[in-house]
Motif scaffolding. Structure first.
Motif, PDB file in Angstrom:
ATOM      1  N   GLY A  25       0.789  -1.224   0.000  1.00 23.09           N
ATOM      2  CA  GLY A  25       0.000   0.000   0.000  1.00 23.09           C
ATOM      3  C   GLY A  25       0.823   1.277   0.000  1.00 23.09           C
ATOM      4  O   GLY A  25       0.634   2.155  -0.852  1.00 23.09           O
ATOM      5  N   ILE A  26       1.748   1.367   0.931  1.00 18.78           N
ATOM      6  CA  ILE A  26       2.573   2.571   1.033  1.00 18.78           C
ATOM      7  C   ILE A  26       3.521   2.664  -0.165  1.00 18.78           C
ATOM      8  O   ILE A  26       3.676   3.738  -0.760  1.00 18.78           O
ATOM      9  N   ALA A  27       4.116   1.554  -0.543  1.00 17.62           N
ATOM     10  CA  ALA A  27       5.027   1.561  -1.698  1.00 17.62           C
ATOM     11  C   ALA A  27       4.293   1.975  -2.970  1.00 17.62           C
ATOM     12  O   ALA A  27       4.810   2.758  -3.772  1.00 17.62           O
ATOM     13  N   GLU A  28       3.085   1.474  -3.159  1.00 14.94           N
ATOM     14  CA  GLU A  28       2.313   1.829  -4.344  1.00 14.94           C
ATOM     15  C   GLU A  28       1.902   3.303  -4.325  1.00 14.94           C
ATOM     16  O   GLU A  28       1.917   3.963  -5.365  1.00 14.94           O
ATOM     17  N   ALA A  29       1.550   3.810  -3.158  1.00 14.12           N
ATOM     18  CA  ALA A  29       1.180   5.222  -3.046  1.00 14.12           C
ATOM     19  C   ALA A  29       2.387   6.112  -3.350  1.00 14.12           C
ATOM     20  O   ALA A  29       2.263   7.121  -4.061  1.00 14.12           O
ATOM     21  N   ARG A  30       3.543   5.735  -2.828  1.00 13.35           N
ATOM     22  CA  ARG A  30       4.768   6.501  -3.124  1.00 13.35           C
ATOM     23  C   ARG A  30       5.118   6.419  -4.608  1.00 13.35           C
ATOM     24  O   ARG A  30       5.527   7.405  -5.225  1.00 13.35           O
ATOM     25  N   ALA A  31       4.969   5.235  -5.186  1.00 15.87           N
ATOM     26  CA  ALA A  31       5.257   5.057  -6.612  1.00 15.87           C
ATOM     27  C   ALA A  31       4.322   5.906  -7.466  1.00 15.87           C
ATOM     28  O   ALA A  31       4.746   6.465  -8.485  1.00 15.87           O
ATOM     29  N   ALA A  32       3.069   6.027  -7.053  1.00 16.62           N
ATOM     30  CA  ALA A  32       2.112   6.852  -7.797  1.00 16.62           C
ATOM     31  C   ALA A  32       2.528   8.318  -7.767  1.00 16.62           C
ATOM     32  O   ALA A  32       2.460   9.012  -8.786  1.00 16.62           O
ATOM     33  N   VAL A  33       2.983   8.783  -6.612  1.00 14.49           N
ATOM     34  CA  VAL A  33       3.462  10.166  -6.495  1.00 14.49           C
ATOM     35  C   VAL A  33       4.669  10.374  -7.415  1.00 14.49           C
ATOM     36  O   VAL A  33       4.721  11.354  -8.178  1.00 14.49           O
ATOM     37  N   ASP A  34       5.621   9.459  -7.360  1.00 15.63           N
ATOM     38  CA  ASP A  34       6.836   9.572  -8.181  1.00 15.63           C
ATOM     39  C   ASP A  34       6.522   9.491  -9.675  1.00 15.63           C
ATOM     40  O   ASP A  34       7.060  10.263 -10.471  1.00 15.63           O
ATOM     41  N   ALA A  35       5.655   8.556 -10.059  1.00 15.20           N
ATOM     42  CA  ALA A  35       5.300   8.404 -11.475  1.00 15.20           C
ATOM     43  C   ALA A  35       4.600   9.655 -11.988  1.00 15.20           C
ATOM     44  O   ALA A  35       4.868  10.119 -13.102  1.00 15.20           O
ATOM     45  N   HIS A  36       3.731  10.203 -11.168  1.00 13.37           N
ATOM     46  CA  HIS A  36       3.026  11.426 -11.564  1.00 13.37           C
ATOM     47  C   HIS A  36       4.018  12.573 -11.741  1.00 13.37           C
ATOM     48  O   HIS A  36       3.945  13.317 -12.723  1.00 13.37           O
ATOM     49  N   ARG A  37       4.941  12.693 -10.820  1.00 15.72           N
ATOM     50  CA  ARG A  37       5.954  13.753 -10.898  1.00 15.72           C
ATOM     51  C   ARG A  37       6.783  13.619 -12.183  1.00 15.72           C
ATOM     52  O   ARG A  37       7.008  14.597 -12.899  1.00 15.72           O
ATOM     53  N   ARG A  38       7.212  12.398 -12.493  1.00 14.18           N
ATOM     54  CA  ARG A  38       7.993  12.166 -13.719  1.00 14.18           C
ATOM     55  C   ARG A  38       7.170  12.460 -14.970  1.00 14.18           C
ATOM     56  O   ARG A  38       7.660  13.074 -15.924  1.00 14.18           O
ATOM     57  N   ASP A  39       5.911  12.025 -14.972  1.00 17.33           N
ATOM     58  CA  ASP A  39       5.041  12.256 -16.122  1.00 17.33           C
ATOM     59  C   ASP A  39       4.832  13.752 -16.361  1.00 17.33           C
ATOM     60  O   ASP A  39       4.935  14.223 -17.496  1.00 17.33           O
ATOM     61  N   CYS A  40       4.574  14.482 -15.308  1.00 19.14           N
ATOM     62  CA  CYS A  40       4.371  15.928 -15.448  1.00 19.14           C
ATOM     63  C   CYS A  40       5.647  16.619 -15.927  1.00 19.14           C
ATOM     64  O   CYS A  40       5.587  17.499 -16.791  1.00 19.14           O
ATOM     65  N   ALA A  41       6.769  16.210 -15.395  1.00 15.18           N
ATOM     66  CA  ALA A  41       8.041  16.810 -15.819  1.00 15.18           C
ATOM     67  C   ALA A  41       8.295  16.532 -17.299  1.00 15.18           C
ATOM     68  O   ALA A  41       8.725  17.425 -18.040  1.00 15.18           O
ATOM     69  N   ALA A  42       8.004  15.324 -17.743  1.00 17.86           N
ATOM     70  CA  ALA A  42       8.204  14.973 -19.151  1.00 17.86           C
ATOM     71  C   ALA A  42       7.270  15.772 -20.046  1.00 17.86           C
ATOM     72  O   ALA A  42       7.684  16.257 -21.113  1.00 17.86           O
ATOM     73  N   ARG A  43       6.028  15.913 -19.627  1.00 21.21           N
ATOM     74  CA  ARG A  43       5.070  16.681 -20.430  1.00 21.21           C
ATOM     75  C   ARG A  43       5.453  18.157 -20.488  1.00 21.21           C
ATOM     76  O   ARG A  43       5.362  18.780 -21.549  1.00 21.21           O
ATOM     77  N   GLN A  44       5.904  18.712 -19.362  1.00 19.18           N
ATOM     78  CA  GLN A  44       6.346  20.113 -19.358  1.00 19.18           C
ATOM     79  C   GLN A  44       7.576  20.280 -20.243  1.00 19.18           C
ATOM     80  O   GLN A  44       7.710  21.266 -20.966  1.00 19.18           O
ATOM     81  N   SER A  45       8.474  19.317 -20.183  1.00 21.65           N
ATOM     82  CA  SER A  45       9.685  19.375 -20.999  1.00 21.65           C
ATOM     83  C   SER A  45       9.345  19.336 -22.490  1.00 21.65           C
ATOM     84  O   SER A  45       9.937  20.062 -23.296  1.00 21.65           O
ATOM     85  N   ALA A  46       8.391  18.497 -22.861  1.00 23.58           N
ATOM     86  CA  ALA A  46       7.967  18.405 -24.261  1.00 23.58           C
ATOM     87  C   ALA A  46       7.367  19.730 -24.722  1.00 23.58           C
ATOM     88  O   ALA A  46       7.642  20.198 -25.836  1.00 23.58           O
ATOM     89  N   LEU A  47       6.569  20.346 -23.867  1.00 26.91           N
ATOM     90  CA  LEU A  47       5.988  21.645 -24.223  1.00 26.91           C
ATOM     91  C   LEU A  47       7.076  22.716 -24.328  1.00 26.91           C
ATOM     92  O   LEU A  47       7.029  23.562 -25.226  1.00 26.91           O
ATOM     93  N   ALA A  48       8.041  22.680 -23.431  1.00 28.96           N
ATOM     94  CA  ALA A  48       9.135  23.653 -23.480  1.00 28.96           C
ATOM     95  C   ALA A  48       9.932  23.496 -24.775  1.00 28.96           C
ATOM     96  O   ALA A  48      10.346  24.492 -25.379  1.00 28.96           O
ATOM     97  N   ALA A  49      10.119  22.255 -25.225  1.00 29.69           N
ATOM     98  CA  ALA A  49      10.831  22.017 -26.476  1.00 29.69           C
ATOM     99  C   ALA A  49      10.041  22.584 -27.656  1.00 29.69           C
ATOM    100  O   ALA A  49      10.622  23.186 -28.562  1.00 29.69           O
ATOM    101  N   GLN A  50       8.729  22.411 -27.628  1.00 27.53           N
ATOM    102  CA  GLN A  50       7.890  22.996 -28.676  1.00 27.53           C
ATOM    103  C   GLN A  50       8.003  24.516 -28.662  1.00 27.53           C
ATOM    104  O   GLN A  50       8.083  25.149 -29.715  1.00 27.53           O
ATOM    105  N   LYS A  51       8.010  25.068 -27.474  1.00 29.86           N
ATOM    106  CA  LYS A  51       8.085  26.523 -27.336  1.00 29.86           C
ATOM    107  C   LYS A  51       9.397  27.053 -27.923  1.00 29.86           C
ATOM    108  O   LYS A  51       9.413  28.092 -28.577  1.00 29.86           O
ATOM    109  N   ARG A  52      10.478  26.323 -27.705  1.00 30.09           N
ATOM    110  CA  ARG A  52      11.772  26.746 -28.258  1.00 30.09           C
ATOM    111  C   ARG A  52      11.780  26.709 -29.778  1.00 30.09           C
ATOM    112  O   ARG A  52      12.513  27.456 -30.422  1.00 30.09           O
ATOM    113  N   ARG A  53      10.964  25.832 -30.364  1.00 33.91           N
ATOM    114  CA  ARG A  53      10.917  25.710 -31.824  1.00 33.91           C
ATOM    115  C   ARG A  53      10.038  26.772 -32.490  1.00 33.91           C
ATOM    116  O   ARG A  53      10.018  26.865 -33.710  1.00 33.91           O
ATOM    117  N   ALA A  54       9.305  27.543 -31.688  1.00 32.07           N
ATOM    118  CA  ALA A  54       8.422  28.562 -32.259  1.00 32.07           C
ATOM    119  C   ALA A  54       9.255  29.561 -33.061  1.00 32.07           C
ATOM    120  O   ALA A  54      10.298  30.029 -32.615  1.00 32.07           O
TER     121      ALA A  54
END
Length: 87
Positions: free
Chosen positions: A8-37
């Motif tokens: 339970g605790i390990a899965e909850a921590r993993a969900a927090v970490d996975a969400h953080r990584r996913d958001c960082a990747a999505r923000q990074s992808a948007l930042a890359a698009q922004k640089r290409r404007a």
């Protein structure tokens, strides 16, 4: 209690970490698009659109991160409560 300790605790921590990584990747992808404007009116419009999307994503990510952290704290509190009852 065993589930909370073992998964339970390990899965909850993993969900927090996975969400953080996913958001960082999505923000990074948007930042890359922004640089290409392009440096023209169309590019400036696209860049503004990406900035707005980045802001919305940041808000959504923070909201979900808060929910996941609250879930983790709840699971940890439940485990502490159960452990206290066993003593």
């Amino acid at each position: 209690m065993t589930y909370l300790r073992n998964r339970g605790i390990a899965e909850a921590r993993a969900a927090v970490d996975a969400h953080r990584r996913d958001c960082a990747a999505r923000q990074s992808a948007l930042a890359a698009q922004k640089r290409r404007a392009n440096n023209n009116l169309a590019g400036a419009t696209w860049e503004q659109s990406i900035s707005t999307e980045m802001q919305a994503l940041a808000t959504t990510c923070e909201s979900r991160a808060r929910e996941l952290r609250e879930d983790l704290l709840s699971v940890e509190a439940e485990l502490r409560r159960l452990e206290a009852e066993q003593r």
